[in-house]
Design an enzyme around this catalytic site. Structure first.
Site, short mmCIF file in Angstrom:
data_model
loop_
_atom_site.label_atom_id
_atom_site.label_comp_id
_atom_site.label_asym_id
_atom_site.label_seq_id
_atom_site.Cartn_x
_atom_site.Cartn_y
_atom_site.Cartn_z
CE LYS A 17 -2.05 -1.41 3.72
NZ LYS A 17 -1.07 -2.49 4.17
NE ARG A 92 -5.22 -1.08 9.84
CZ ARG A 92 -3.75 -1.02 9.29
NH1 ARG A 92 -3.96 -0.09 7.91
NH2 ARG A 92 -3.08 -2.13 8.76
NE ARG A 131 7.87 -2.73 6.15
CZ ARG A 131 6.38 -2.54 6.76
NH1 ARG A 131 5.56 -1.81 5.47
NH2 ARG A 131 5.40 -3.37 7.51
NE ARG A 164 5.70 -0.23 9.82
CZ ARG A 164 4.56 -0.67 9.44
NH1 ARG A 164 4.89 0.30 8.43
NH2 ARG A 164 3.40 -1.23 9.50
NE ARG A 175 1.31 -5.51 11.38
CZ ARG A 175 2.58 -4.99 10.30
NH1 ARG A 175 3.96 -5.73 11.29
NH2 ARG A 175 2.79 -4.86 9.33
P1 AP5 Z 1 4.95 -1.62 2.06
O1 AP5 Z 1 4.23 -0.42 0.37
O2 AP5 Z 1 5.61 -0.66 3.10
O3 AP5 Z 1 3.51 -1.95 2.20
P2 AP5 Z 1 2.22 -1.74 2.70
O4 AP5 Z 1 0.67 -2.66 2.56
O5 AP5 Z 1 2.13 -0.27 3.67
O6 AP5 Z 1 2.38 -2.81 4.48
P3 AP5 Z 1 2.38 -2.20 6.06
O7 AP5 Z 1 2.96 -2.99 7.02
O8 AP5 Z 1 2.79 -0.33 5.94
O9 AP5 Z 1 0.92 -2.35 6.40
P4 AP5 Z 1 0.06 -2.49 7.75
O10 AP5 Z 1 -1.41 -2.26 6.55
O11 AP5 Z 1 0.49 -3.46 8.49
O12 AP5 Z 1 0.72 -0.77 8.15
P5 AP5 Z 1 0.41 0.64 8.95
O13 AP5 Z 1 1.14 1.44 8.79
O14 AP5 Z 1 -1.12 0.56 8.10
O15 AP5 Z 1 5.35 -2.93 1.34
C1 AP5 Z 1 6.19 -3.86 1.97
C2 AP5 Z 1 7.51 -4.33 1.49
O16 AP5 Z 1 7.46 -4.97 0.21
C3 AP5 Z 1 8.51 -3.31 1.62
O17 AP5 Z 1 9.32 -3.60 1.96
C4 AP5 Z 1 8.19 -3.28 0.17
O18 AP5 Z 1 9.56 -2.79 -0.23
C5 AP5 Z 1 8.28 -4.41 -0.23
N1 AP5 Z 1 7.62 -4.90 -2.06
C6 AP5 Z 1 6.07 -3.48 -1.52
N2 AP5 Z 1 5.47 -4.46 -3.16
C7 AP5 Z 1 6.01 -5.37 -3.93
C8 AP5 Z 1 6.58 -5.74 -5.07
N3 AP5 Z 1 4.87 -5.75 -5.54
N4 AP5 Z 1 7.31 -6.89 -5.26
C9 AP5 Z 1 8.05 -6.68 -3.86
N5 AP5 Z 1 8.63 -5.92 -3.01
C10 AP5 Z 1 7.51 -5.26 -3.00
O19 AP5 Z 1 -0.81 0.35 9.93
C11 AP5 Z 1 0.42 -0.35 11.45
C12 AP5 Z 1 -0.37 -0.10 12.59
O20 AP5 Z 1 -0.84 1.21 12.77
C13 AP5 Z 1 -1.44 -1.23 12.50
O21 AP5 Z 1 -1.43 -2.63 13.03
C14 AP5 Z 1 -2.33 -0.28 13.65
O22 AP5 Z 1 -1.80 -0.67 14.87
C15 AP5 Z 1 -2.06 1.06 13.61
N6 AP5 Z 1 -3.47 1.49 12.44
C16 AP5 Z 1 -3.30 2.29 11.68
N7 AP5 Z 1 -4.12 2.47 10.57
C17 AP5 Z 1 -4.99 2.34 11.64
C18 AP5 Z 1 -6.49 2.69 11.63
N8 AP5 Z 1 -7.51 2.65 10.65
N9 AP5 Z 1 -7.55 2.20 13.02
C19 AP5 Z 1 -6.33 0.91 13.43
N10 AP5 Z 1 -5.27 1.07 13.73
C20 AP5 Z 1 -4.72 1.55 12.49
MG MG Z 2 2.35 1.54 4.49
#
Ligand code: AP5
Ligand code: MG
Ligand code: ZN
Length: 221
Positions: A17, A92, A131, A164, A175
Site C-alpha cells: 500500500k 480498517r 522490509r 519497524r 496484524r
Molecule cells: P509496503 O508498501 O510497506 O506495504 P504496506 O501495505 O504499506 O504494509 P504496512 O506494513 O505498512 O501495512 P499495515 O497495514 O500493516 O501498516 P500501517 O502502517 O497501515 O511494502 C512492504 C514491503 O514489501 C516493503 O519492503 C516493499 O519494498 C516491498 N514491496 C512492496 N510492493 C512489492 C512488490 N510488488 N514486489 C515485491 N516487494 C514489494 O498500520 C500500522 C499500525 O497502525 C496498525 O497495525 C495499527 O496498529 C495502526 N493503524 C493504522 N491505521 C489504523 C486504523 N485505520 N485503525 C486502527 N489502527 C490503525
Molecule cells: Mg504502509
C-alpha cells in the site's frame, strides 16, 4: 472519463500500500493520508497521541476507532484535500467505513474508487520480514526487492535503516488476524457499493503500478 481522485488503497499488511501510494500521489498530485504513518510520526514526536497509539501498534493491534476517526477527520478538513486524497490504511473496520462516509459528505468528496491490493500470505511474510525503513525520513526499502544503493543506508537522507517494531513474527501474526477479522469485510462493503477494483499485488512494483493506472485512467476496472 471523470478523473478519479478520491481514493482508498487497501490490502493486508505488507501488500504494498505504502509503496504504491508514493507513486500514485506523485502522479495525481493529491495528498497521501496514511494513518499508520501519522501514528508513527506522533510516536517519534512523543505526543500524547503517539504514546497512546504506541501500545497498540507495537503489538500489532488496531488503535481504537474513535481516536483514528478523529485523526482522519482533522486531516481531511485541511485545504490540500480539496483536490482529492489517497487514504492508505483507513478505513480498517466497518465502523470506520461508516464514519468515513459521513466525513466525506461533509467535505463533499465521496469515494471514487477503492484499490484492493491482493497478495497471498506467504508473500506478505516475505515482504514484511525483508522490509527496512528510514527512521529519519520514513522511506521504505526491501532487502531483495527494493534495495538501497548502499546496504543499510537510506538513499534519500543517509539515515541508518531499521526494522519497524511491529515487523516481528509475533506482531505480524496479530496484524494478519486483525486484517482477516476486522478489515477484510470491507472488500464486500465496497464491492456492494460498486467501488472496488482488485489489483494483482504479486507482480513486481512497476507492473502493480501500471495496473493501478489502468484502473484510474483507463476504462475503470
Ligand atoms: P509496503 O508498501 O510497506 O506495504 P504496506 O501495505 O504499506 O504494509 P504496512 O506494513 O505498512 O501495512 P499495515 O497495514 O500493516 O501498516 P500501517 O502502517 O497501515 O511494502 C512492504 C514491503 O514489501 C516493503 O519492503 C516493499 O519494498 C516491498 N514491496 C512492496 N510492493 C512489492 C512488490 N510488488 N514486489 C515485491 N516487494 C514489494 O498500520 C500500522 C499500525 O497502525 C496498525 O497495525 C495499527 O496498529 C495502526 N493503524 C493504522 N491505521 C489504523 C486504523 N485505520 N485503525 C486502527 N489502527 C490503525
Ligand atoms: Mg504502509
Ligand atoms: Zn531517509
Amino acid at each position: 472519463m471523470k478523473e478519479l481522485k478520491n481514493l482508498i488503497i487497501m490490502g493486508p499488511p505488507g501488500a504494498g500500500k505504502g509503496t504504491q501510494s508514493e507513486k500514485i500521489v506523485e502522479e495525481l498530485n493529491i495528498p497521501h493520508i496514511s494513518t499508520g504513518d501519522m501514528f508513527r510520526e506522533a510516536m517519534i514526536q512523543g505526543t500524547e497521541l503517539g504514546k497512546m497509539a504506541q501500545q497498540y501498534i507495537n503489538e500489532g493491534k488496531l488503535v481504537p476507532d474513535d481516536v483514528t476517526i478523529a485523526l482522519v477527520k482533522e486531516r481531511l478538513s485541511r485545504p490540500d484535500c480539496a483536490n482529492g486524497y489517497l487514504l492508505d490504511g483507513f478505513p480498517r473496520t466497518l465502523y470506520q467505513a461508516d464514519a468515513l462516509d459521513e466525513l466525506l459528505k461533509e467535505i463533499n468528496r465521496p469515494v471514487d474508487k477503492v484499490l484492493n491490493i491482493d497478495v497471498d500470505k506467504e508473500a506478505l511474510i516475505n515482504r514484511i520480514s525483508g522490509r527496512r525503513v528510514c527512521p529519519k525520513c520514513g522511506n521504505s526499502y526491501h532487502i531483495s526487492y527494493k534495495k538501497p544503493h548502499k546496504d543499510g543506508i537510506c538513499d534519500a537522507c543517509e539515515g541508518v535503516l531499521i526494522q519497524r517494531k511491529d515487523d516481528t513474527p509475533e506482531s505480524l501474526k496479530v496484524r494478519l488476524d486483525a486484517y482477516e477479522n476486522q478489515t477484510k469485510p470491507l472488500i464486500n462493503y465496497y464491492q456492494s457499493k460498486n467501488l472496488l477494483a482488485s489489483i494483482d499485488g504479486l507482480q513486481d512494483i512497476e507492473k502493480v503500478f501500471s495496473d493501478i493506472l489502468l484502473v484510474l485512467k483507463g476504462d475503470a476496472r
